[in-house]
Design a protein around this motif. Structure first.
Motif, mmCIF file in Angstrom:
data_model
loop_
_atom_site.group_PDB
_atom_site.id
_atom_site.type_symbol
_atom_site.label_atom_id
_atom_site.label_comp_id
_atom_site.label_asym_id
_atom_site.label_seq_id
_atom_site.Cartn_x
_atom_site.Cartn_y
_atom_site.Cartn_z
ATOM 1 N N ILE A 81 7.120 -6.833 9.083
ATOM 2 C CA ILE A 81 5.666 -6.958 9.040
ATOM 3 C C ILE A 81 5.039 -5.594 8.779
ATOM 4 O O ILE A 81 5.199 -4.668 9.575
ATOM 5 N N ALA A 82 4.336 -5.488 7.661
ATOM 6 C CA ALA A 82 3.584 -4.271 7.343
ATOM 7 C C ALA A 82 2.172 -4.474 7.862
ATOM 8 O O ALA A 82 1.537 -5.490 7.578
ATOM 9 N N PHE A 83 1.711 -3.511 8.647
ATOM 10 C CA PHE A 83 0.340 -3.553 9.129
ATOM 11 C C PHE A 83 -0.395 -2.399 8.472
ATOM 12 O O PHE A 83 -0.015 -1.234 8.618
ATOM 13 N N LEU A 84 -1.441 -2.725 7.712
ATOM 14 C CA LEU A 84 -2.208 -1.743 6.959
ATOM 15 C C LEU A 84 -3.648 -1.780 7.444
ATOM 16 O O LEU A 84 -4.196 -2.852 7.693
ATOM 17 N N SER A 85 -4.252 -0.624 7.575
ATOM 18 C CA SER A 85 -5.604 -0.534 8.113
ATOM 19 C C SER A 85 -6.466 0.328 7.196
ATOM 20 O O SER A 85 -6.094 1.454 6.869
ATOM 21 N N PHE A 86 -7.619 -0.211 6.813
ATOM 22 C CA PHE A 86 -8.487 0.470 5.861
ATOM 23 C C PHE A 86 -9.916 0.566 6.381
ATOM 24 O O PHE A 86 -10.420 -0.370 6.979
ATOM 25 N N LEU A 118 3.259 -1.662 -2.454
ATOM 26 C CA LEU A 118 4.290 -0.787 -1.908
ATOM 27 C C LEU A 118 4.984 -1.449 -0.718
ATOM 28 O O LEU A 118 6.219 -1.400 -0.604
ATOM 29 N N ALA A 119 4.212 -2.082 0.149
ATOM 30 C CA ALA A 119 4.805 -2.765 1.303
ATOM 31 C C ALA A 119 5.777 -3.849 0.846
ATOM 32 O O ALA A 119 6.882 -3.972 1.385
ATOM 33 N N ARG A 120 5.387 -4.625 -0.143
ATOM 34 C CA ARG A 120 6.276 -5.681 -0.666
ATOM 35 C C ARG A 120 7.533 -5.054 -1.290
ATOM 36 O O ARG A 120 8.635 -5.549 -1.080
ATOM 37 N N ALA A 121 7.347 -3.967 -2.057
ATOM 38 C CA ALA A 121 8.493 -3.292 -2.691
ATOM 39 C C ALA A 121 9.451 -2.739 -1.644
ATOM 40 O O ALA A 121 10.654 -2.639 -1.892
ATOM 41 N N GLN A 122 8.929 -2.407 -0.469
ATOM 42 C CA GLN A 122 9.762 -1.876 0.609
ATOM 43 C C GLN A 122 10.312 -2.979 1.510
ATOM 44 O O GLN A 122 10.879 -2.691 2.555
ATOM 45 N N GLY A 123 10.128 -4.225 1.099
ATOM 46 C CA GLY A 123 10.750 -5.331 1.803
ATOM 47 C C GLY A 123 9.916 -6.013 2.857
ATOM 48 O O GLY A 123 10.440 -6.827 3.631
ATOM 49 N N ALA A 124 8.622 -5.722 2.924
ATOM 50 C CA ALA A 124 7.770 -6.418 3.894
ATOM 51 C C ALA A 124 7.704 -7.897 3.533
ATOM 52 O O ALA A 124 7.445 -8.257 2.385
ATOM 53 N N ALA A 154 -0.931 -8.372 -5.040
ATOM 54 C CA ALA A 154 -1.503 -7.366 -4.148
ATOM 55 C C ALA A 154 -2.314 -7.988 -3.015
ATOM 56 O O ALA A 154 -3.004 -7.284 -2.292
ATOM 57 N N LYS A 155 -2.208 -9.301 -2.869
ATOM 58 C CA LYS A 155 -2.937 -9.982 -1.793
ATOM 59 C C LYS A 155 -2.120 -9.929 -0.500
ATOM 60 O O LYS A 155 -0.920 -10.174 -0.516
ATOM 61 N N PRO A 156 -2.780 -9.624 0.607
ATOM 62 C CA PRO A 156 -2.070 -9.647 1.892
ATOM 63 C C PRO A 156 -1.859 -11.087 2.349
ATOM 64 O O PRO A 156 -2.485 -12.017 1.828
#
Length: 171
Positions: A81-86, A118-124, A154-156
């Motif tokens: 799980i990638a957690f991104l905060s903007f 990037l998160a998807r490319a890193q396996g998220a 690019a959609k979460p």
């Protein structure tokens, strides 16, 4: 007023991470630094995926997972799980100048698009996105428009409008 107590509460509630928000930036810098240090010391990183600090604010980014750090990814069972905060870059204009001196916020749409990819490319396997772009119904509407404008890759998986409040009840 008591960063240690806030960090203890976050730990006791089982938080894995905290999103840096506009209200956090309204704190005097020493208070913000104390809070992020206390959270970090308990294994709870503070995230601001589109934040960069210049030298005058380096202490802030030393305590925050920012644009220069690897994405925050945690494993839960079989999921990554990638957690991104903007934060909306406009936030910098609505907070006292001495509280945001040396902070740079990158464009929301560009940052989100690049970070999700990037998160998807890193396996998220799951990408959770928190956006602090104002408050109330307008923030929710803007967050939904932002998500709609993103290309499919690019959609979460989950988007949290950080300060939408009760507006989500009407979506």
């Amino acid at each position: 007023h008591d960063p240690g107590a806030v960090a203890e509460l976050a730990r006791d509630l089982g938080y894995d991470a905290m999103a840096l928000g506009a209200r956090d930036l309204q704190m005097p810098r020493p208070t913000l630094l104390a809070l992020t240090r206390e959270l970090t010391s308990r294994g709870i990183p503070t995230l601001a995926t589109n934040l960069r600090c210049d030298e005058s604010a380096s202490a802030v980014c030393a305590n925050v997972v920012d644009a220069e750090d690897p994405l925050y990814v945690l494993e839960s069972g079989a999921e990554r799980i990638a957690f991104l905060s903007f934060l909306d870059p406009e936030t910098l204009f609505s907070v006292a100048a001495d509280h945001v001196q040396g902070l740079v916020l990158f464009d929301l749409e560009d940052s989100i698009r690049e970070s999700v990819r990037l998160a998807r490319a890193q396996g998220a396997t799951i990408v959770v996105l928190s956006v602090d772009n104002g408050s109330g119904a307008r923030a929710l509407s803007d967050a939904l428009e932002l998500a709609e404008a993103l290309p499919d890759d690019a959609k979460p998986d989950l988007l949290i409008a950080a300060r939408a409040g009760n507006s989500v009840l009407f979506t």
